[in-house]
Design a protein around this motif. Structure first.
Motif, short mmCIF file in Angstrom:
data_model
loop_
_atom_site.label_atom_id
_atom_site.label_comp_id
_atom_site.label_asym_id
_atom_site.label_seq_id
_atom_site.Cartn_x
_atom_site.Cartn_y
_atom_site.Cartn_z
N LYS A 106 3.73 5.37 2.57
CA LYS A 106 3.56 4.34 1.53
C LYS A 106 4.89 3.86 0.97
O LYS A 106 4.98 2.77 0.45
N LYS A 107 5.95 4.69 1.14
CA LYS A 107 7.28 4.28 0.68
C LYS A 107 7.99 3.41 1.72
O LYS A 107 8.88 2.65 1.37
N ARG A 108 7.64 3.57 2.99
CA ARG A 108 8.40 2.94 4.07
C ARG A 108 7.78 1.68 4.65
O ARG A 108 8.48 0.89 5.28
N LYS A 156 -12.22 12.10 -0.51
CA LYS A 156 -11.31 10.99 -0.22
C LYS A 156 -10.18 11.47 0.66
O LYS A 156 -9.76 12.62 0.58
N LEU A 157 -9.66 10.56 1.49
CA LEU A 157 -8.52 10.89 2.35
C LEU A 157 -7.23 10.64 1.59
O LEU A 157 -7.15 9.71 0.79
N LYS A 158 -6.24 11.47 1.85
CA LYS A 158 -4.95 11.28 1.20
C LYS A 158 -4.06 10.37 2.04
O LYS A 158 -4.07 10.43 3.26
N THR A 159 -3.28 9.55 1.34
CA THR A 159 -2.28 8.69 1.98
C THR A 159 -1.00 9.51 2.16
O THR A 159 -0.62 10.28 1.28
N LYS A 160 -0.34 9.35 3.31
CA LYS A 160 0.94 10.03 3.54
C LYS A 160 1.99 9.42 2.62
O LYS A 160 2.20 8.21 2.63
N SER A 161 2.62 10.24 1.81
CA SER A 161 3.58 9.74 0.81
C SER A 161 4.76 9.02 1.45
O SER A 161 5.24 8.01 0.93
N GLY A 162 5.26 9.54 2.57
CA GLY A 162 6.38 8.90 3.25
C GLY A 162 6.03 7.52 3.77
O GLY A 162 6.85 6.61 3.74
N ILE A 209 -0.75 3.92 14.89
CA ILE A 209 -0.47 5.26 14.37
C ILE A 209 -0.23 5.21 12.86
O ILE A 209 -0.75 6.03 12.10
N ILE A 210 0.53 4.22 12.41
CA ILE A 210 0.87 4.10 10.99
C ILE A 210 -0.38 3.86 10.15
O ILE A 210 -0.50 4.38 9.05
N LYS A 211 -1.32 3.10 10.67
CA LYS A 211 -2.55 2.80 9.92
C LYS A 211 -3.39 4.05 9.67
O LYS A 211 -4.16 4.09 8.72
N THR A 212 -3.23 5.07 10.51
CA THR A 212 -3.95 6.33 10.25
C THR A 212 -3.35 7.06 9.04
O THR A 212 -4.02 7.85 8.39
N TYR A 213 -2.07 6.80 8.76
CA TYR A 213 -1.40 7.41 7.59
C TYR A 213 -1.79 6.71 6.30
O TYR A 213 -1.57 7.23 5.22
#
Length: 66
Positions: A11-13, A3-9, A57-61
């Motif tokens: 998901k908060k922003r 599974k791919l990890k979501t960027k923590s920053g 770009i954000i959707k890749t995170y």
């Protein structure tokens, strides 16, 4: 495949709208507001929808959305 990890920053922003666009808080609202005009402060209230190039770009995170 792992599974791919979501960027923590990210998901908060960011949040997704119902139509799939990305919205985020507006920059420049925290401090030093006396040097900005009332119009600037008023127009930057709330959140804004990100432009298509930034959203790409954000959707890749956020591989699985929010």
């Amino acid at each position: 495949m792992p599974k791919l990890k979501t960027k923590s920053g990210a998901k908060k922003r960011f949040k997704l709208t119902a139509s799939g666009m990305i919205k985020a808080g507006v920059a420049g609202k925290r401090h030093r507001l006396m040097s900005h005009s009332a119009k600037y402060i008023r127009q930057n209230r709330g959140t804004k929808v990100m432009t298509a190039s930034d959203a790409k770009i954000i959707k890749t995170y956020l591989p699985y959305g929010l």
